[in-house]
Design a protein around this motif. Structure first.
Motif, PDB file in Angstrom:
ATOM      1  N   ILE A 134      41.169  43.295  41.873  1.00 15.17           N
ATOM      2  CA  ILE A 134      41.921  42.817  42.804  1.00 15.17           C
ATOM      3  C   ILE A 134      41.429  41.579  43.556  1.00 15.17           C
ATOM      4  O   ILE A 134      40.327  41.780  44.005  1.00 15.17           O
ATOM      5  N   GLY A 135      42.312  40.653  43.489  1.00 19.34           N
ATOM      6  CA  GLY A 135      41.749  39.547  44.369  1.00 19.34           C
ATOM      7  C   GLY A 135      42.988  39.218  45.286  1.00 19.34           C
ATOM      8  O   GLY A 135      43.757  38.518  45.077  1.00 19.34           O
ATOM      9  N   ASN A 136      42.744  39.620  46.306  1.00 20.42           N
ATOM     10  CA  ASN A 136      43.797  39.381  47.517  1.00 20.42           C
ATOM     11  C   ASN A 136      43.306  38.210  48.369  1.00 20.42           C
ATOM     12  O   ASN A 136      42.471  38.188  49.034  1.00 20.42           O
ATOM     13  N   ILE A 137      44.369  37.321  48.432  1.00 20.65           N
ATOM     14  CA  ILE A 137      44.306  36.135  49.271  1.00 20.65           C
ATOM     15  C   ILE A 137      44.957  36.459  50.684  1.00 20.65           C
ATOM     16  O   ILE A 137      46.070  36.334  50.696  1.00 20.65           O
ATOM     17  N   GLN A 138      44.335  36.859  51.606  1.00 21.42           N
ATOM     18  CA  GLN A 138      45.104  37.429  52.689  1.00 21.42           C
ATOM     19  C   GLN A 138      45.236  36.395  53.535  1.00 21.42           C
ATOM     20  O   GLN A 138      44.525  35.227  53.634  1.00 21.42           O
ATOM     21  N   HIS A 139      46.583  36.322  54.152  1.00 22.10           N
ATOM     22  CA  HIS A 139      46.937  35.211  55.045  1.00 22.10           C
ATOM     23  C   HIS A 139      47.600  35.987  56.417  1.00 22.10           C
ATOM     24  O   HIS A 139      47.791  37.108  56.531  1.00 22.10           O
ATOM     25  N   ASP A 140      47.824  34.911  57.376  1.00 23.44           N
ATOM     26  CA  ASP A 140      48.295  35.237  58.810  1.00 23.44           C
ATOM     27  C   ASP A 140      49.750  34.784  59.019  1.00 23.44           C
ATOM     28  O   ASP A 140      49.890  34.571  60.302  1.00 23.44           O
ATOM     29  N   VAL A 141      50.379  34.259  57.828  1.00 23.40           N
ATOM     30  CA  VAL A 141      51.842  33.660  58.158  1.00 23.40           C
ATOM     31  C   VAL A 141      52.877  34.891  58.275  1.00 23.40           C
ATOM     32  O   VAL A 141      52.889  35.501  57.442  1.00 23.40           O
ATOM     33  N   SER A 142      53.570  34.678  59.265  1.00 21.69           N
ATOM     34  CA  SER A 142      54.538  35.838  59.601  1.00 21.69           C
ATOM     35  C   SER A 142      55.702  35.451  58.744  1.00 21.69           C
ATOM     36  O   SER A 142      56.193  34.364  58.169  1.00 21.69           O
ATOM     37  N   GLY A 143      56.301  36.773  58.221  1.00 20.23           N
ATOM     38  CA  GLY A 143      57.659  36.820  57.415  1.00 20.23           C
ATOM     39  C   GLY A 143      57.258  36.517  55.809  1.00 20.23           C
ATOM     40  O   GLY A 143      58.281  36.261  55.082  1.00 20.23           O
ATOM     41  N   VAL A 144      56.012  36.653  55.710  1.00 19.23           N
ATOM     42  CA  VAL A 144      55.724  36.307  54.159  1.00 19.23           C
ATOM     43  C   VAL A 144      54.832  37.411  53.540  1.00 19.23           C
ATOM     44  O   VAL A 144      54.045  37.862  54.232  1.00 19.23           O
ATOM     45  N   ALA A 145      55.446  37.886  52.423  1.00 16.85           N
ATOM     46  CA  ALA A 145      54.956  38.969  51.720  1.00 16.85           C
ATOM     47  C   ALA A 145      54.283  38.648  50.564  1.00 16.85           C
ATOM     48  O   ALA A 145      54.702  37.496  49.711  1.00 16.85           O
ATOM     49  N   THR A 146      53.032  39.155  49.992  1.00 13.51           N
ATOM     50  CA  THR A 146      52.459  38.703  48.887  1.00 13.51           C
ATOM     51  C   THR A 146      52.498  40.200  47.814  1.00 13.51           C
ATOM     52  O   THR A 146      52.347  41.113  48.241  1.00 13.51           O
ATOM     53  N   ALA A 147      52.297  39.757  46.614  1.00 15.33           N
ATOM     54  CA  ALA A 147      52.507  41.020  45.555  1.00 15.33           C
ATOM     55  C   ALA A 147      51.539  40.404  44.591  1.00 15.33           C
ATOM     56  O   ALA A 147      51.280  39.366  44.107  1.00 15.33           O
ATOM     57  N   ASN A 148      51.174  41.378  43.344  1.00 13.98           N
ATOM     58  CA  ASN A 148      50.758  41.185  42.130  1.00 13.98           C
ATOM     59  C   ASN A 148      49.233  40.521  42.468  1.00 13.98           C
ATOM     60  O   ASN A 148      49.243  39.404  41.695  1.00 13.98           O
ATOM     61  N   ARG A 149      48.301  41.023  43.160  1.00 12.70           N
ATOM     62  CA  ARG A 149      47.315  40.362  43.444  1.00 12.70           C
ATOM     63  C   ARG A 149      46.248  40.574  42.387  1.00 12.70           C
ATOM     64  O   ARG A 149      45.798  41.590  42.415  1.00 12.70           O
ATOM     65  N   LEU A 150      45.499  39.655  41.632  1.00 13.47           N
ATOM     66  CA  LEU A 150      44.636  39.695  40.603  1.00 13.47           C
ATOM     67  C   LEU A 150      43.517  38.781  40.488  1.00 13.47           C
ATOM     68  O   LEU A 150      43.848  37.770  41.084  1.00 13.47           O
ATOM     69  N   GLY A 151      42.577  39.176  40.229  1.00 11.96           N
ATOM     70  CA  GLY A 151      41.141  38.581  40.353  1.00 11.96           C
ATOM     71  C   GLY A 151      40.293  38.487  38.914  1.00 11.96           C
ATOM     72  O   GLY A 151      40.230  39.797  38.298  1.00 11.96           O
ATOM     73  N   ALA A 152      39.658  37.530  38.528  1.00 10.08           N
ATOM     74  CA  ALA A 152      38.625  37.528  37.525  1.00 10.08           C
ATOM     75  C   ALA A 152      37.839  36.515  37.274  1.00 10.08           C
ATOM     76  O   ALA A 152      38.024  35.328  38.171  1.00 10.08           O
ATOM     77  N   ALA A 153      36.951  36.669  36.835  1.00  7.53           N
ATOM     78  CA  ALA A 153      35.736  35.635  36.952  1.00  7.53           C
ATOM     79  C   ALA A 153      35.065  35.993  35.502  1.00  7.53           C
ATOM     80  O   ALA A 153      34.581  36.714  35.002  1.00  7.53           O
ATOM     81  N   LEU A 154      34.189  34.658  35.031  1.00  6.60           N
ATOM     82  CA  LEU A 154      33.157  34.500  34.116  1.00  6.60           C
ATOM     83  C   LEU A 154      32.049  34.215  34.801  1.00  6.60           C
ATOM     84  O   LEU A 154      31.908  33.261  35.547  1.00  6.60           O
ATOM     85  N   LYS A 155      30.872  34.871  34.343  1.00  4.07           N
ATOM     86  CA  LYS A 155      29.460  34.730  35.205  1.00  4.07           C
ATOM     87  C   LYS A 155      28.359  34.370  34.171  1.00  4.07           C
ATOM     88  O   LYS A 155      28.370  34.903  33.108  1.00  4.07           O
ATOM     89  N   VAL A 156      27.668  33.623  34.665  1.00  4.03           N
ATOM     90  CA  VAL A 156      26.373  33.521  33.969  1.00  4.03           C
ATOM     91  C   VAL A 156      25.070  33.050  34.942  1.00  4.03           C
ATOM     92  O   VAL A 156      25.461  32.627  35.993  1.00  4.03           O
ATOM     93  N   GLY A 157      23.935  33.462  34.735  1.00  2.00           N
ATOM     94  CA  GLY A 157      22.771  33.453  35.842  1.00  2.00           C
ATOM     95  C   GLY A 157      21.479  33.845  35.578  1.00  2.00           C
ATOM     96  O   GLY A 157      21.299  34.421  34.079  1.00  2.00           O
ATOM     97  N   TYR A 158      20.675  33.864  36.469  1.00  2.00           N
ATOM     98  CA  TYR A 158      19.214  34.309  36.019  1.00  2.00           C
ATOM     99  C   TYR A 158      18.870  35.261  37.173  1.00  2.00           C
ATOM    100  O   TYR A 158      19.427  35.337  38.392  1.00  2.00           O
ATOM    101  N   ILE A 159      18.232  36.355  36.719  1.00  2.00           N
ATOM    102  CA  ILE A 159      17.489  37.230  38.002  1.00  2.00           C
ATOM    103  C   ILE A 159      16.338  37.065  37.714  1.00  2.00           C
ATOM    104  O   ILE A 159      15.516  37.439  36.503  1.00  2.00           O
TER     105      ILE A 159
END
Length: 273
Positions: free
Chosen positions: A28-53
């Motif tokens: 779930i990738g939710n872009i939360q807002h404070d704009v009155s009278g506006v509804a959001t739906a179908n909140r999806l998120g994804a990412a490709l990752k590469v790195g070192y530890i």
């Protein structure tokens, strides 16, 4: 950030063991807002990752990398029909109140971004070939493009000139009137923010040099990703036609609107020892 990068360079120069990882993240990738009278739906998120530890001890490590992420969601009025007003200026430089009324308005939002994480990892062996992992840190979230695909069954734009008490609702050659089957694209102005990140999961040895990583993640943004200079009509004013009106988006009605990112879901990765 500079101190962290210099610290990582020092660790590499000292020959401390490093582990490369690649992975994917989804949830779930939710872009939360404070704009009155506006509804959001179908909140999806994804990412490709590469790195070192980089291992500091047998249990503690510090990691960094690069991630390409995508957030998708839809925004609409809470009611089927929506009406918003804004102030505009016509080609003759006369100011007027521009009111837009829509039926069935919906905008599909797609946000692409780069993320740079810096985190600490704690791991401990719980069984043969299985490690418990906990990661905590921060990310710099840099939006690349925040696209809007807007549609509506009908759009009507009207004007009120308060100086002369004039109301116009049907003058298409000057941009006032109705349009059916509206469709347009636009883009929100954005800026970078910081996010906290947490992951809790397990590593499963898949050989002497490789392991599978599976975890749950939680991310929370601080500050708004919107960077708007002016209040705008969510559907722009076209001074020469009732068609080809730009989609500014529902969040554009308030230049001080706050958009904050929250994400949670599953991470799958492959580690190279």
């Amino acid at each position: 950030m500079k101190k962290t990068i210099l610290g990582l360079v020092f660790l590499i120069s000292q020959g401390i063991s490093a582990q490369l990882y690649v992975g994917v993240q989804s949830g779930i990738g939710n872009i939360q807002h404070d704009v009155s009278g506006v509804a959001t739906a179908n909140r999806l998120g994804a990412a490709l990752k590469v790195g070192y530890i980089y291992s500091l001890t047998s249990h503690i490590g510090v990691g960094t990398g690069l991630e390409f992420s995508q957030y998708k969601q839809e925004a609409s009025f809470m009611n089927y029909s929506g009406k918003l007003s804004s102030f505009e200026v016509d080609p003759s430089t006369s100011a007027f109140q521009y009111e837009v009324t829509t039926s069935g308005y919906n905008e599909k939002q797609t946000l692409h971004a780069l993320q740079i994480p810096v985190f600490f990892q704690y791991k401990t062996n719980i069984n043969k070939g299985i490690d418990f992992n906990f990661r905590a840190g921060a990310k710099y979230f840099l939006p690349l493009k925040y696209k809007i695909d807007a549609k509506a069954e009908s759009v009507k734009g009207t004007a009120y000139y308060p100086d002369v008490n004039l109301f116009i609702d049907d003058l298409p050659q000057y941009g006032f009137g109705s349009q059916t089957n509206y469709a347009a694209t636009g883009e929100y102005d954005t800026k970078g923010v910081f996010m906290s990140m947490f992951e809790l999961g397990f590593t499963f040895d898949m050989g002497a040099k490789n392991s599978l990583y599976a975890a749950m993640f939680l991310e929370n943004g601080y500050g708004s990703i919107l960077d708007q200079k002016d209040d705008k009509s969510f559907i722009g004013y076209n001074p020469t036609s009732v068609s080809d009106r730009k989609a500014n988006g529902l969040y554009s009605k308030d230049k001080d609107a706050k958009l904050r990112l929250v994400g949670f879901g599953v991470t799958l990765g492959w580690n190279f020892k």
